[in-house]
Every structure is written in structure tokens, then in C-alpha cells.
Design a protein around this motif. Structure first.
Motif, PDB file in Angstrom:
ATOM      1  N   VAL A 184      23.020  61.741 -27.728  1.00  0.00           N
ATOM      2  CA  VAL A 184      22.104  62.067 -26.626  1.00  0.00           C
ATOM      3  C   VAL A 184      20.664  61.839 -27.077  1.00  0.00           C
ATOM      4  N   VAL A 185      19.803  61.576 -26.131  1.00  0.00           N
ATOM      5  CA  VAL A 185      18.368  61.424 -26.383  1.00  0.00           C
ATOM      6  C   VAL A 185      17.613  62.197 -25.310  1.00  0.00           C
ATOM      7  N   MET A 186      16.382  62.511 -25.590  1.00  0.00           N
ATOM      8  CA  MET A 186      15.518  63.142 -24.592  1.00  0.00           C
ATOM      9  C   MET A 186      14.850  62.030 -23.795  1.00  0.00           C
ATOM     10  N   ALA A 187      14.788  62.195 -22.505  1.00  0.00           N
ATOM     11  CA  ALA A 187      14.142  61.209 -21.647  1.00  0.00           C
ATOM     12  C   ALA A 187      13.480  61.936 -20.481  1.00  0.00           C
TER      13      ALA A 187
END
Length: 116
Positions: free
Chosen positions: A55-58
Motif C-alpha cells: 500500500v502507498v499513501m495517495a
């Protein structure tokens, strides 16, 4: 389980065995999820088939969150004009053409006070 599904225990026992097992297992699996973000460890744990960078922050824009945030800013400024116990909530807008107090407020974020 019965409280969660809001059914009587006798009703739960009438479910097919496989459905009862699925319901119990689903709740057990949900219990393994992070209480803060809801992510299951399998997603990011390589020992469970996941990847540490799964997961990544966006940044994501949500119009409802925007309305809520502006409304809360106005609420902090104007709440003294409302009776004690008044709160805010996000709710569906009235159908077009239906007059409400909120329509008189310039962008419908916070209803006008009915206090003098």
C-alpha cells in the motif's frame, strides 16, 4: 454472532452449518485486522503471502469530506448561535427546488440558526 446479525440464536442455528461456519470465520478474520485502518496482516506480511510495500499513501479528494470540513470550520465559529445539544451531520441534500434553511446559507454546509 446473533447480536451482530440481530437475530435470535434459534434463527442462527437454523442456518446451514456451512453458513454458520462462514459467519464465524469472517468475524474471526475481521478481528485480526488493524483496529485503526482495517488492514488485514496478510496484505503486508511476506510470511502470509503479502508484500511490505503493498500500500502507498495517495491524496484523494472527496467532495463530501470537503463539505464536512468547511462546515465544521463554520460550526466552530457559529455554534454559539445554536441551542445547546445541537450537532452537525452529513445528510442527503433536499431535492432541487425544495426550500430549506440550508439553501439560504451560501454553500449549504451549515444550516442557518433558528435562534434570534
Amino acid at each position: 454472532m446473533c447480536e451482530l446479525y440481530r437475530i435470535r440464536h434459534s434463527e442462527f442455528l437454523r442456518w446451514p452449518t456451512s453458513d454458520r461456519h462462514k459467519a464465524v470465520m469472517y468475524q474471526l478474520r475481521k478481528g485480526e485486522c488493524c483496529p485503526d485502518c482495517g488492514t488485514h496482516p496478510d496484505l503486508t506480511d511476506p510470511r502470509r503471502g503479502g508484500h511490505p510495500d503493498a500500500v502507498v499513501m495517495a491524496p484523494v479528494h472527496c467532495r463530501v469530506c470537503e463539505i464536512r470540513e468547511r462546515g465544521m470550520q463554520r460550526w466552530e465559529r457559529d455554534k454559539k448561535n445554536y441551542p445547546a445539544g445541537t450537532t452537525l451531520r452529513v445528510q442527503p441534500a433536499p431535492p432541487p427546488g425544495e426550500a430549506t434553511d440550508a439553501e439560504h446559507h451560501h454553500d449549504h454546509d451549515v444550516p442557518r440558526s433558528t435562534s434570534p
